[in-house]
Design a protein around this motif. Structure first.
Motif, PDB file in Angstrom:
ATOM      1  N   SER A 156       0.780  -1.074  -0.015  1.00 50.99           N
ATOM      2  CA  SER A 156       0.087   0.072  -0.052  1.00 50.99           C
ATOM      3  C   SER A 156       0.881   1.368   0.161  1.00 50.99           C
ATOM      4  CB  SER A 156      -0.964  -0.011   1.206  1.00 50.99           C
ATOM      5  OG  SER A 156      -0.363  -0.205   2.424  1.00 50.99           O
ATOM      6  N   PRO A 157       2.114   1.297   0.583  1.00 53.34           N
ATOM      7  CA  PRO A 157       2.720   2.490   0.524  1.00 53.34           C
ATOM      8  C   PRO A 157       3.385   2.925  -0.912  1.00 53.34           C
ATOM      9  CG  PRO A 157       3.564   1.316   2.463  1.00 53.34           C
ATOM     10  CD  PRO A 157       2.581   0.556   1.686  1.00 53.34           C
ATOM     11  N   ILE A 158       3.699   1.715  -1.545  1.00 56.07           N
ATOM     12  CA  ILE A 158       4.018   1.855  -3.070  1.00 56.07           C
ATOM     13  C   ILE A 158       3.145   2.655  -4.039  1.00 56.07           C
ATOM     14  CG2 ILE A 158       4.945   0.814  -5.073  1.00 56.07           C
ATOM     15  CD1 ILE A 158       6.487  -1.184  -3.095  1.00 56.07           C
ATOM     16  N   VAL A 159       1.628   1.680  -3.610  1.00 57.15           N
ATOM     17  CA  VAL A 159       0.407   2.274  -4.553  1.00 57.15           C
ATOM     18  C   VAL A 159       0.239   3.784  -4.182  1.00 57.15           C
ATOM     19  CG1 VAL A 159      -2.161   1.926  -4.879  1.00 57.15           C
ATOM     20  CG2 VAL A 159      -0.220   0.061  -4.688  1.00 57.15           C
ATOM     21  N   VAL A 160       0.154   3.989  -2.728  1.00 55.84           N
ATOM     22  CA  VAL A 160      -0.178   5.507  -2.382  1.00 55.84           C
ATOM     23  C   VAL A 160       0.762   6.436  -2.988  1.00 55.84           C
ATOM     24  CG1 VAL A 160      -0.430   7.127  -0.372  1.00 55.84           C
ATOM     25  CG2 VAL A 160      -1.418   4.947  -0.338  1.00 55.84           C
ATOM     26  N   LEU A 161       2.049   6.179  -2.816  1.00 57.06           N
ATOM     27  CA  LEU A 161       2.996   7.079  -3.435  1.00 57.06           C
ATOM     28  C   LEU A 161       3.026   7.118  -4.891  1.00 57.06           C
ATOM     29  CD1 LEU A 161       6.332   6.031  -1.370  1.00 57.06           C
ATOM     30  CD2 LEU A 161       5.389   8.265  -1.471  1.00 57.06           C
ATOM     31  N   LEU A 162       2.378   6.073  -5.697  1.00 60.68           N
ATOM     32  CA  LEU A 162       2.432   6.361  -7.158  1.00 60.68           C
ATOM     33  C   LEU A 162       1.257   7.114  -7.400  1.00 60.68           C
ATOM     34  CD1 LEU A 162       3.253   5.197  -9.951  1.00 60.68           C
ATOM     35  CD2 LEU A 162       1.425   3.428  -9.538  1.00 60.68           C
ATOM     36  N   ILE A 163       0.061   7.062  -6.751  1.00 55.33           N
ATOM     37  CA  ILE A 163      -1.181   7.886  -6.915  1.00 55.33           C
ATOM     38  C   ILE A 163      -0.686   9.384  -6.375  1.00 55.33           C
ATOM     39  CG2 ILE A 163      -3.117   8.411  -5.782  1.00 55.33           C
ATOM     40  CD1 ILE A 163      -3.741   5.623  -5.463  1.00 55.33           C
ATOM     41  N   LEU A 164       0.165   9.508  -5.347  1.00 55.16           N
ATOM     42  CA  LEU A 164       0.530  10.950  -5.054  1.00 55.16           C
ATOM     43  C   LEU A 164       1.263  11.647  -6.171  1.00 55.16           C
ATOM     44  CD1 LEU A 164       1.247  10.769  -1.261  1.00 55.16           C
ATOM     45  CD2 LEU A 164      -0.685  11.866  -2.559  1.00 55.16           C
ATOM     46  N   TYR A 165       2.344  10.560  -6.684  1.00 52.58           N
ATOM     47  CA  TYR A 165       3.322  11.205  -7.709  1.00 52.58           C
ATOM     48  C   TYR A 165       2.484  11.553  -8.865  1.00 52.58           C
ATOM     49  CZ  TYR A 165       7.148  11.421 -11.181  1.00 52.58           C
ATOM     50  OH  TYR A 165       7.829  11.667 -12.223  1.00 52.58           O
ATOM     51  N   ILE A 166       1.509  10.902  -9.505  1.00 55.95           N
ATOM     52  CA  ILE A 166       0.588  11.231 -10.334  1.00 55.95           C
ATOM     53  C   ILE A 166      -0.188  12.316 -10.224  1.00 55.95           C
ATOM     54  CG2 ILE A 166      -1.329  10.363 -11.965  1.00 55.95           C
ATOM     55  CD1 ILE A 166      -0.211   7.337 -11.485  1.00 55.95           C
ATOM     56  N   LEU A 167      -0.804  12.359  -9.140  1.00 56.28           N
ATOM     57  CA  LEU A 167      -1.437  13.791  -8.664  1.00 56.28           C
ATOM     58  C   LEU A 167      -0.600  14.922  -8.871  1.00 56.28           C
ATOM     59  CD1 LEU A 167      -3.882  12.754  -5.947  1.00 56.28           C
ATOM     60  CD2 LEU A 167      -4.560  13.526  -8.090  1.00 56.28           C
ATOM     61  N   ASN A 168       0.679  14.892  -8.075  1.00 56.67           N
ATOM     62  CA  ASN A 168       1.341  15.964  -7.936  1.00 56.67           C
ATOM     63  C   ASN A 168       2.060  16.459  -9.410  1.00 56.67           C
ATOM     64  OD1 ASN A 168       2.874  17.887  -6.737  1.00 56.67           O
ATOM     65  ND2 ASN A 168       4.028  16.807  -5.358  1.00 56.67           N
ATOM     66  N   ASN A 169       2.670  15.394 -10.132  1.00 56.14           N
ATOM     67  CA  ASN A 169       3.194  15.779 -11.206  1.00 56.14           C
ATOM     68  C   ASN A 169       2.582  15.808 -12.525  1.00 56.14           C
ATOM     69  OD1 ASN A 169       5.832  16.114  -9.732  1.00 56.14           O
ATOM     70  ND2 ASN A 169       6.083  14.027  -9.785  1.00 56.14           N
ATOM     71  N   TYR A 170       1.381  15.248 -12.361  1.00 57.29           N
ATOM     72  CA  TYR A 170       0.799  15.356 -13.832  1.00 57.29           C
ATOM     73  C   TYR A 170      -0.689  16.254 -13.670  1.00 57.29           C
ATOM     74  CZ  TYR A 170       4.094  11.957 -15.709  1.00 57.29           C
ATOM     75  OH  TYR A 170       5.265  11.377 -15.924  1.00 57.29           O
ATOM     76  N   VAL A 171      -1.386  15.714 -12.996  1.00 53.55           N
ATOM     77  CA  VAL A 171      -2.613  16.254 -12.614  1.00 53.55           C
ATOM     78  C   VAL A 171      -2.304  17.995 -12.056  1.00 53.55           C
ATOM     79  CG1 VAL A 171      -5.059  16.398 -11.463  1.00 53.55           C
ATOM     80  CG2 VAL A 171      -3.880  14.348 -12.313  1.00 53.55           C
ATOM     81  N   LEU A 172      -1.901  18.309 -10.945  1.00 53.68           N
ATOM     82  CA  LEU A 172      -1.673  19.516 -10.567  1.00 53.68           C
ATOM     83  C   LEU A 172      -0.822  20.420 -11.640  1.00 53.68           C
ATOM     84  CD1 LEU A 172      -1.697  19.039  -6.732  1.00 53.68           C
ATOM     85  CD2 LEU A 172      -3.441  19.636  -8.180  1.00 53.68           C
ATOM     86  N   ASN A 173       0.203  19.991 -12.121  1.00 50.69           N
ATOM     87  CA  ASN A 173       1.066  20.624 -12.889  1.00 50.69           C
ATOM     88  C   ASN A 173       0.374  20.959 -14.167  1.00 50.69           C
ATOM     89  OD1 ASN A 173       3.343  20.884 -11.762  1.00 50.69           O
ATOM     90  ND2 ASN A 173       4.429  19.178 -12.549  1.00 50.69           N
ATOM     91  N   THR A 174      -0.579  20.139 -14.772  1.00 46.30           N
ATOM     92  CA  THR A 174      -1.435  20.407 -16.041  1.00 46.30           C
ATOM     93  C   THR A 174      -2.285  21.546 -15.546  1.00 46.30           C
ATOM     94  OG1 THR A 174      -1.096  18.183 -16.678  1.00 46.30           O
ATOM     95  CG2 THR A 174      -2.950  19.539 -17.807  1.00 46.30           C
TER      96      THR A 174
END
Length: 103
Positions: free
Chosen positions: A75-93
């Motif tokens: 679960s930490p790996i999955v959460v980190l992956l979700i946070l990475y996608i949110l932070n670097n793709y969704v919010l940056n866009t």
């Protein structure tokens, strides 16, 4: 709309802080698991309890969805992956679109 961009940047900062807390929790769990440090020490136990209280609400929804792998907690790996996608793709866009549209 500069206020909205500022709020999104604050959200990015919070997601980054949460990511570092998850990494610290994972490293500490390894150190405890391999008996490098133990929870008999009051300072270690205090930090461990604080990290557990912070990360448990974040991990629980992911743990309900994921299959049980026994002692292996992904679960930490999955959460980190979700946070990475949110932070670097969704919010940056979103920030780039708001900035380019003249807000």
């Amino acid at each position: 709309m500069a206020f909205l961009i500022m709020l999104l940047q604050i959200l990015q900062l919070l997601l980054t802080v949460i990511s570092w807390i998850i990494i610290a929790h994972a490293i500490m769990s390894w150190l405890i698991g391999f008996n490098v440090i133990n929870t008999y020490n009051e300072f270690v136990r205090t930090i461990w309890n604080a990290l557990e209280r912070i990360t448990r609400p974040i991990y629980n929804p992911v743990r309900r969805i994921m299959p049980d792998f026994g002692a292996l907690d992904l679960s930490p790996i999955v959460v980190l992956l979700i946070l990475y996608i949110l932070n670097n793709y969704v919010l940056n866009t979103l920030i780039a679109q708001l900035a380019s549209s003249g807000y």
